[in-house]
Every structure is written in C-alpha cells, then in structure tokens.
Motif scaffolding. Structure first.
Motif, PDB file in Angstrom:
ATOM      1  N   ILE A   1      -9.687   4.687  -9.657  1.00  0.00           N
ATOM      2  CA  ILE A   1      -8.510   4.139  -8.975  1.00  0.00           C
ATOM      3  C   ILE A   1      -7.327   5.060  -9.227  1.00  0.00           C
ATOM      4  O   ILE A   1      -6.986   5.345 -10.378  1.00  0.00           O
ATOM      5  N   ASP A   2      -6.661   5.501  -8.155  1.00  0.00           N
ATOM      6  CA  ASP A   2      -5.494   6.376  -8.259  1.00  0.00           C
ATOM      7  C   ASP A   2      -4.226   5.539  -8.103  1.00  0.00           C
ATOM      8  O   ASP A   2      -3.896   5.093  -7.008  1.00  0.00           O
ATOM      9  N   LEU A   3      -3.513   5.359  -9.207  1.00  0.00           N
ATOM     10  CA  LEU A   3      -2.253   4.610  -9.195  1.00  0.00           C
ATOM     11  C   LEU A   3      -1.072   5.510  -9.551  1.00  0.00           C
ATOM     12  O   LEU A   3       0.017   5.022  -9.841  1.00  0.00           O
ATOM     13  N   GLY A   4      -1.309   6.823  -9.500  1.00  0.00           N
ATOM     14  CA  GLY A   4      -0.273   7.760  -9.932  1.00  0.00           C
ATOM     15  C   GLY A   4       0.581   8.309  -8.805  1.00  0.00           C
ATOM     16  O   GLY A   4       1.806   8.370  -8.923  1.00  0.00           O
ATOM     17  N   VAL A   5      -0.039   8.720  -7.701  1.00  0.00           N
ATOM     18  CA  VAL A   5       0.691   9.384  -6.624  1.00  0.00           C
ATOM     19  C   VAL A   5       1.577   8.373  -5.902  1.00  0.00           C
ATOM     20  O   VAL A   5       1.119   7.301  -5.503  1.00  0.00           O
ATOM     21  N   GLY A   6       2.847   8.727  -5.712  1.00  0.00           N
ATOM     22  CA  GLY A   6       3.821   7.788  -5.162  1.00  0.00           C
ATOM     23  C   GLY A   6       3.888   7.762  -3.658  1.00  0.00           C
ATOM     24  O   GLY A   6       4.976   7.910  -3.083  1.00  0.00           O
ATOM     25  N   VAL A   7       2.771   7.583  -2.990  1.00  0.00           N
ATOM     26  CA  VAL A   7       2.771   7.432  -1.530  1.00  0.00           C
ATOM     27  C   VAL A   7       2.118   6.108  -1.184  1.00  0.00           C
ATOM     28  O   VAL A   7       1.259   5.602  -1.919  1.00  0.00           O
ATOM     29  N   TYR A   8       2.532   5.533  -0.046  1.00  0.00           N
ATOM     30  CA  TYR A   8       1.936   4.271   0.379  1.00  0.00           C
ATOM     31  C   TYR A   8       0.509   4.502   0.857  1.00  0.00           C
ATOM     32  O   TYR A   8       0.224   5.470   1.564  1.00  0.00           O
ATOM     33  N   LYS A   9      -0.379   3.591   0.477  1.00  0.00           N
ATOM     34  CA  LYS A   9      -1.758   3.606   0.962  1.00  0.00           C
ATOM     35  C   LYS A   9      -2.121   2.203   1.420  1.00  0.00           C
ATOM     36  O   LYS A   9      -1.698   1.217   0.807  1.00  0.00           O
ATOM     37  N   ASN A  10      -2.903   2.127   2.485  1.00  0.00           N
ATOM     38  CA  ASN A  10      -3.366   0.825   2.943  1.00  0.00           C
ATOM     39  C   ASN A  10      -4.602   0.401   2.150  1.00  0.00           C
ATOM     40  O   ASN A  10      -5.011   1.084   1.205  1.00  0.00           O
ATOM     41  N   ALA A  11      -5.205  -0.710   2.541  1.00  0.00           N
ATOM     42  CA  ALA A  11      -6.348  -1.245   1.795  1.00  0.00           C
ATOM     43  C   ALA A  11      -7.534  -0.297   1.780  1.00  0.00           C
ATOM     44  O   ALA A  11      -8.390  -0.370   0.890  1.00  0.00           O
ATOM     45  N   GLU A  12      -7.601   0.610   2.761  1.00  0.00           N
ATOM     46  CA  GLU A  12      -8.695   1.596   2.806  1.00  0.00           C
ATOM     47  C   GLU A  12      -8.359   2.868   2.048  1.00  0.00           C
ATOM     48  O   GLU A  12      -9.129   3.831   2.064  1.00  0.00           O
ATOM     49  N   GLY A  13      -7.198   2.882   1.396  1.00  0.00           N
ATOM     50  CA  GLY A  13      -6.798   4.060   0.640  1.00  0.00           C
ATOM     51  C   GLY A  13      -6.232   5.179   1.481  1.00  0.00           C
ATOM     52  O   GLY A  13      -6.102   6.314   1.013  1.00  0.00           O
ATOM     53  N   LYS A  14      -5.865   4.894   2.725  1.00  0.00           N
ATOM     54  CA  LYS A  14      -5.320   5.893   3.627  1.00  0.00           C
ATOM     55  C   LYS A  14      -3.805   5.726   3.761  1.00  0.00           C
ATOM     56  O   LYS A  14      -3.276   4.627   3.614  1.00  0.00           O
ATOM     57  N   THR A  15      -3.116   6.829   4.067  1.00  0.00           N
ATOM     58  CA  THR A  15      -1.690   6.782   4.395  1.00  0.00           C
ATOM     59  C   THR A  15      -1.584   6.987   5.901  1.00  0.00           C
ATOM     60  O   THR A  15      -1.566   8.108   6.394  1.00  0.00           O
ATOM     61  N   PRO A  16      -1.538   5.893   6.661  1.00  0.00           N
ATOM     62  CA  PRO A  16      -1.631   6.000   8.121  1.00  0.00           C
ATOM     63  C   PRO A  16      -0.311   6.426   8.752  1.00  0.00           C
ATOM     64  O   PRO A  16       0.760   6.293   8.161  1.00  0.00           O
ATOM     65  N   ILE A  17      -0.408   6.937   9.972  1.00  0.00           N
ATOM     66  CA  ILE A  17       0.795   7.149  10.776  1.00  0.00           C
ATOM     67  C   ILE A  17       1.191   5.794  11.345  1.00  0.00           C
ATOM     68  O   ILE A  17       0.357   5.085  11.922  1.00  0.00           O
ATOM     69  N   MET A  18       2.449   5.423  11.188  1.00  0.00           N
ATOM     70  CA  MET A  18       2.887   4.112  11.662  1.00  0.00           C
ATOM     71  C   MET A  18       2.796   4.040  13.186  1.00  0.00           C
ATOM     72  O   MET A  18       2.964   5.045  13.881  1.00  0.00           O
ATOM     73  N   ARG A  19       2.516   2.851  13.688  1.00  0.00           N
ATOM     74  CA  ARG A  19       2.276   2.673  15.125  1.00  0.00           C
ATOM     75  C   ARG A  19       3.450   3.164  15.968  1.00  0.00           C
ATOM     76  O   ARG A  19       3.269   3.897  16.947  1.00  0.00           O
TER      77      ARG A  19
END
Length: 394
Positions: A29-47
C-alpha cells in the motif's frame, strides 16, 4: 568547476516511491505520494477537464506566448474561486506560475525583495518543500507551534503565542485548508484570532492553498482565507490547481498579492511580472486555460463541482472507516482524530521505528513522520492499515 558542487540529500518521498516500486509484494500500500488516487489506485483526468481539453483542441489557434503574468481570464476566474467578494478585484495583482510550488517560490522571492531581513514564520510541521525553498534562498525561518502530537490536534495556544512575536516586515505562512502534513485545520473562530494577532504585530500573512474543495467544500475551505483578505491590509496567496482540477503535470498555479491600498496594486503587478520574467519569462498556459474554461462554463463547472464533491466525500468515507476500524481493534477512541481531520493527509503519531515495522511486516509505505495520504487507501486496504498500526503498537 562542477567538482566543487556538493551532493544534495535525496528527497525522502522520492526514495519512498522507489522503494515501493521495487517491493515485489502484491498487497503493498502506497500512502506516501501526495497525489489523489481513486479506488482503483489511478489518478484520473477529471471529466470536466477532459471535456474542456476536447473543446480547446477544436478552437485553439495559436501556441504563442501569453503575457508575463499569464492570461487575465485565468486570474479573474481564480480570484472568484478563491476570494469571491472578500475584496474588490482591483485590489489584487496576480501572476500565473508553474504550479503551486512556483507560486510559493515567487511569493518568497517577492518577500525577500521587499525585506531581506524578513522572518518567515512557518508551522511546525509544514509541507517540507516550504522549508527546502526557504533554506535554498537563505531566508530567515521561524517555526511556530501548530500540531500537538499527543492530541493530534492544533496546538492553538502555542501557535498564537509564537506568531505574536512577529513584527512589521515579517511574514506568517498559513495553510488555507487541509493542512499538509497533519490534516488538522483552524476553526473560523481561530482564524479570527490569528487575524487579530497579525493586526497587532503588523506582520503580513501568506496563505498557501492547495486543496480547496477537498476539506468541507469549495466555499467552506476558502472561508478562512476570505476572512484574512477582508481584514488585513496586505496578503500573499499561493494557489495550486494540481489537486482540485487534477492537472498535476500541467503545472498550474497562481500567486496573488492583495493590497487594500489600491495604489499599490499596479506596483505589485509590476513586481509579479518582473519576477516571472527573471525566473521563466512566460508561465505555462495549457492547464490554466483548461481551468479557466471549466470555471467559466456553467455546464463544465457544475460537473467539476460534482466530481470534487465525490472526491471529498470519498476521502471522508475512508477517514470514517479507518477511525471505526481502529476503534474496533483497540477498543478506544484515541484515533477519532482521523475522522475529524480534513483533506488528503493525516499524521498518525507513529514513531519512525513503527513506520518501518509497518513497511517490513505489512507492505504499508508512509513517510517517516507517519503522514499518510488518505487517498492512497480504498475500502479493502483500510483494514490492512488498521491491523498494521495495531501490530506496530501505534
């Protein structure tokens, strides 16, 4: 000549990222990097950003430079989002920057040009890059107490006592919302006491706001900032669009200089233009253009606000789940602060040894001071973290 250069220490978060990548365990589990991730662990492009990008591709006719301060429309749109009606627009100078970090750096540069002896009061703890930039610029750093590691809440009495030592020509750096790295925020009553203290000392506030919308809401997260702007004669604001618009790699930020004396606005704007010219000339525009389109188009803005709400509520749900899981495992409420904190981060209060034990035994990666990125969790990994914390004796 380069043989005279000293090797610089490695960035701890980047080292953590490398160690995580090299760990062969699937359940890590990566809890270090300060970027938002969704439940799948991805940082999506917002709609809304994706839709704006498609529109821009159709209508954009040039890649020529914008002005030194960036596009005025971006500054106007961000003024409305951040400041609203807290002060007139013609009191505020603004310049686009390469991300929130660029805004912070330009703000520090403006402070140094105004007063080379300025002390910058910085919360203990704060975002590590604040300290790194200030040290690199050889500016005077004055820590103020902020986080009580026992209660995991704001040490407000200590904060007020420390910033009361500031004087005219000094700057007090404040987090606009979602304090990084602790997640512990000021109440509106506490914001007012901070303002009263600064008015007595004559010091200037600088507000770094990087997570608007991720705490309690877009307007709610800007409420403290707006109180400061409405009451203080001068304010610097460093804003980032990386998180709440998801445009991390587009490096989209803004530095605003507020002066109730409208005569100062022109001089402040000239200074911001000058600083941009000295550092990178013209700021990047692509991300700023997308943000402007989203904020100025009713349909895009409505969809963006809805997605920000979804993100905020998702993180809050993870906070509540973790606090509940820890309460169940420990039969105590000592981790209730996790649900009370806001934003992407919380500091758990674990020792470096306990942090290492969680990494070795459970594949849980977090910064050595036990700051975790709540968005690195999902409903399945929350129990894993809770069990790791209890096993490590946190």
């Amino acid at each position: 000549m380069f043989e005279l250069l000293k090797e610089q220490p490695e960035d701890k978060i980047l080292m953590l990222m490398q160690a995580y990548r090299e760990d062969p365990r699937e359940a890590k589990i990566d809890l270090g990097v300060g970027v938002y991730k969704n439940a799948e662990g991805k940082t999506p492009i917002m709609r809304a950003v994706k839709a704006a990008e498609k529109q821009l591709w159709e209508v954009e006719e040039t890649k020529s430079y914008t002005g030194l301060a960036g596009d005025v429309g971006f500054a106007d749109a961000m003024f409305d989002l951040l400041i609203g009606d807290a002060c007139p627009r013609d009191c505020v100078a603004a310049a686009a920057t390469p991300g929130g970090t660029g805004a912070v750096r330009q703000g520090f540069d403006m402070i140094r040009m105004a007063n080379r002896e300025a002390r910058v009061f910085v919360s203990d703890p704060t975002w590590p890059n604040h300290l790194s930039i200030l040290k690199h610029m050889e500016m005077h750093i004055q820590p103020y107490r902020y986080f009580d590691s026992e209660t995991r809440s704001v040490n407000f009495a200590g904060m007020i006592e420390d910033i009361a030592d500031a004087r005219v020509g000094d700057v007090v750096l404040l987090h606009g919302c979602c304090h990084n790295p602790t997640g512990a925020n000021l109440t509106l009553e506490q914001w007012q006491q901070v303002i009263d203290t600064l008015l007595k000392t004559g010091a200037t506030p600088m507000i770094d706001i990087a997570y608007q919308g991720f705490g309690d809401g877009l307007a709610e997260d800007a409420a403290g900032l707006r109180m400061v702007v409405a009451q203080m004669p001068e304010v610097l604001i460093a804003a980032s669009c990386s998180k709440n618009f998801g445009v991390y790699r587009e490096r989209t930020g803004l530095l605003l200089a507020v002066a109730q004396d409208k005569v100062r606005r022109q001089a402040n704007q000239g200074m911001l233009n000058y600083l941009n010219r000295q550092n990178y000339s013209f700021p990047p525009d692509h991300g700023a253009r997308l943000v402007t389109m989203v904020l100025q188009d009713d349909a895009l803005r409505m969809d963006w606000e809805e997605e920000v709400r979804e993100i905020r509520e998702g993180v809050l749900a993870l906070r509540q789940q973790l606090a509940g899981e820890l309460a169940r495992l420990t039969n105590s409420d000592r981790f209730a602060f996790v649900a009370e904190h806001r934003g992407m981060f919380s500091r758990l209060g674990a020792t470096p040894e306990q942090v290492e034990a969680m990494r070795v035994s459970h594949g849980v990666y977090m910064v050595g001071d036990s700051r975790i990125n709540m968005a690195g969790l999902n409903k399945d990994s929350v129990p894993v973290l809770a069990e790791a914390m209890v096993a490590a004796g946190v």
